[in-house]
Design a protein around this motif. Structure first.
Motif, mmCIF file in Angstrom:
data_model
loop_
_atom_site.group_PDB
_atom_site.id
_atom_site.type_symbol
_atom_site.label_atom_id
_atom_site.label_comp_id
_atom_site.label_asym_id
_atom_site.label_seq_id
_atom_site.Cartn_x
_atom_site.Cartn_y
_atom_site.Cartn_z
ATOM 1 N N ARG A 277 -1.216 0.992 -1.239
ATOM 2 C CA ARG A 277 -0.560 -0.314 -1.381
ATOM 3 C C ARG A 277 -0.385 -0.991 -0.027
ATOM 4 N N ASP A 278 -0.323 -2.335 -0.092
ATOM 5 C CA ASP A 278 -0.147 -3.112 1.131
ATOM 6 C C ASP A 278 1.336 -3.269 1.437
ATOM 7 N N ALA A 279 1.642 -4.089 2.432
ATOM 8 C CA ALA A 279 3.028 -4.255 2.864
ATOM 9 C C ALA A 279 3.898 -4.869 1.776
ATOM 10 N N ILE B 184 -4.463 -2.367 -3.123
ATOM 11 C CA ILE B 184 -5.418 -2.957 -2.186
ATOM 12 C C ILE B 184 -6.816 -2.921 -2.794
#
Length: 649
Positions: free
Chosen positions: A436-438, A443
């Protein structure tokens, strides 16, 4: 660039106008315009032009199936009701042909057999929602049983006829079945677990009643005379079930141990069969050669579904035979065949026969066809169209290869990806978890980057449903949240695919504790549990290893030998009794201990990487020589022979 500056504004204007239209077809064209405008580069224009025809063709198929499903939802249709419409169109046409005996059932004869099953089930006092387990080898009677039960709302659990002992018992129990119908050829398997049935479990046998002690020792009723005396007219029963209600269960190997009972609703059955019919240009006068097991969705939905819903004739063969394949196709004038990748390889390994040049097969439908085998198969057997597809029984992210792209199992539109929201997302290499991204979203992979295939879930969309399994915990394990956007949910396939820049998808591997061998999904945790019990609860790691030139992964068992030695001959005898043939370990690695984590979970990464090549002193690796019927030590010479294909797996 000058041409681009001229083209883009016109495409932009065209796109805006078309987006005002409610037509999905024009929306795709508009999407093409906006795609080119936003990306603004020649490569994007090239990709769009190359894939536009493919995407439009598939869009028309999707729309046609979607509108049909919505109509059936409004009409509260069911598969039995649609089958009745098929029968009315051509009652005397051949529906099912059983290759083993040459017996042919017309559509009206199949319907009458279904009615007999429905009357028999009503006489048992079963009601809508009750479950009956069906444990038979492939035979037209299996179709009459599940379809007849569906006429009164009783759900069938289609049990893999290769299962034995605890896995068999588990599959019956998890379905909540009140009764089991089994083929007399499987009496011994049923007798092995008969002491573990619940007292209220009813047993019915079907097939030739030989003087089998195993059969006579069971509290079983012969179903054949009961059905022979049962009325052939439609039952007086008003079915309350609708298009999104349960039809039957098909078992799929999961990543958490025992097989899981995937729920197949009426609309899912229709969706799978209809996509096959519409995508690959099938016709009502086609004759399908089906040698796939009928407990699988490929054989029973993609294959038999063409008969039930669209009036095609299906030739049912109990078991695949490479030597008889083309003879059968020529004999029955088959125009469509079903395959899994291994079947095509076996056929190529056969010597040239006259029938392979005299058949009328036009289309081959299936999955798992490797690129090298694909081209040889098409060239040698003169197959005009290969209909490769991807999709598990329960998944909502099925793929279809509509234009014959070699090696691809389907595609995702680069022009309008949101129309069919599936995507390949990055995963952690070690544990297979979604990265996962921020912001906490998953993703997406870039073209050429492998990842896990995921499909967005929407229960209001008939193509985006995920009906899950009989066990709610198993269902929850396949669902991820906050994937495409915050607050959403998605089905995680567990399969590793890679997408090229044109959107074509290529199957790479299976993540988690499952691998594919001989056309079957093998659950490593299930096999580990069986083998550990056989060996006195020894530490065992089961995993799949790649063998050059062979589809799928061969099973390998790393066994911790703490004291004494293992008699592999005795071990093999026990394995054959406890596991289906495709789950037998092809390789066995005897070692002092297996790698574990701090929480005693077995680690397989190093073992998978090392494969079956001998490289550690104090360890021994053995290979299952099926022709010799025993395990043999993997010496350097034996290793080379397996790798070079001089030893057959």
């Amino acid at each position: 660039m000058r041409l681009l500056t001229v083209v883009v504004p016109w495409l932009s204007l065209f796109a805006v106008i078309m987006l005002l239209s409610s037509s999905c077809l024009w929306s795709l064209v508009a999407g093409l315009g906006l795609y080119v405008c936003w990306r603004g580069c020649w490569r994007s224009i090239y990709v769009a032009l190359c894939t536009c025809k493919r995407d439009l063709t598939c869009l028309l198929v999707i729309l046609r199936v979607r509108f049909s499903i919505r109509r059936h939802l409004r009409n509260r249709s069911t598969i039995p009701a649609l089958f009745a419409q098929t029968v009315a169109l051509h009652p005397n046409k051949a529906a099912l042909v059983y290759e083993a005996t040459g017996e042919t059932w017309s559509f009206v004869e199949l319907q009458e057999r279904c009615h007999a099953v429905a009357h028999w089930a009503l006489a048992q006092g079963w009601a809508e929602g009750d479950v009956v387990a069906l444990f038979l080898e492939s035979h037209p009677a299996l179709v009459a049983l599940w379809l007849g039960l569906a006429m009164i709302g009783v759900e069938a659990a289609l049990i893999n006829h290769n299962l034995r002992q605890h896995p068999l018992l588990h599959c019956v129990r998890v379905s909540g079945a009140r009764a089991m119908v089994f083929g007399t050829e499987l009496a011994e398997a049923v007798s092995q677990v008969s002491d573990s049935w619940q007292p209220c479990m009813l047993l019915f046998s079907i097939g030739q009643q030989d003087d089998d002690d195993k059969l006579h020792s069971l509290p079983v009723q012969n179903l054949d005379p009961l059905l022979a005396c049962s009325p052939k007219h439609p039952p007086q029963h008003t079915l309350r079930k609708e298009f999104n209600d349960r039809l039957f269960y098909i078992y799929t190997s999961g990543t958490t141990g025992m097989p899981k009972a995937a729920i197949v609703v009426h609309s899912r059955f229709y969706r799978i069969a209809a996509f096959g019919y519409r995508s690959f240009g099938l016709r009502r006068d086609d004759i399908i050669y089906n040698c796939l097991p009928l407990y699988h969705s490929a054989g029973n939905i993609m294959g038999i579904g063409q008969c039930v819903l669209f009036g095609l004739t299906v030739v049912v063969r109990k078991k695949f035979s490479a030597s008889c394949f083309w003879d059968d196709c020529a004999k029955y004038n088959c125009t469509v065949i079903q395959y899994i990748g291994e079947i095509c390889r076996y056929l190529l390994a056969q010597p040239v026969s006259p029938s392979e040049a005299s058949h009328q097969v036009r289309v081959a439908i299936g999955n798992g066809l490797r690129p090298a085998v694909w081209e040889q198969f098409v060239r040698r057997f003169r197959i005009r169209q290969v209909g490769e597809f991807y999709g598990a029984t329960e998944c909502n992210c099925s793929l279809i290869n509509t234009d014959g792209k070699v090696g691809a199992c389907g595609f995702s539109s680069r022009i309008l990806p949101s129309f069919y929201p599936i995507r390949v997302f990055r995963v952690h290499e070690e544990n297979g978890e979604l990265l996962r991204d921020a912001q906490g979203l998953c993703i997406p992979c870039v073209p050429g980057e492998p990842g896990v295939l995921v499909g967005h879930i929407s229960h209001n969309d008939p193509l985006r449903r995920f009906d899950g399994y009989a066990d709610q915990d198993s269902t929850n394990q396949k669902i991820a949240h906050n994937v495409f956007k915050m607050g959403d949910c998605a089905y995680v396939s567990g399969d590793i695919l890679v997408m090229d820049e044109f959107g074509y998808m290529y199957f790479r591997d299976r993540s988690g504790d499952t691998f594919r061998w001989r056309g079957e999904n093998v659950s490593t945790t299930e096999v580990e549990g069986v083998l550990s019990n056989l060996l006195g609860h020894a530490d065992i790691a089961v995993y799949g290893v790649s063998v050059p030139g062979v589809e799928g992964k061969a099973g390998m068992a790393a066994i911790a030998v703490t004291e004494g030695q293992i008699d592999l001959n005795v071990f093999l005898i026990s394995v054959r009794k406890a596991l289906p043939s495709y789950a037998h370990p092809v390789f066995v690695r005897l070692m002092p201990s297996v790698d574990t984590t701090g929480t005693f979970k077995i680690q397989k990464t190093r073992l998978q990487r090392e494969g079956f090549k001998p490289q550690h002193s104090g360890e021994q690796i053995y290979f299952l020589n099926r022709r010799a019927g025993c395990y043999q030590a993997v010496t350097p010479d034996m290793y080379s022979a397996v790798v070079e294909g001089r030893v057959c797996l």
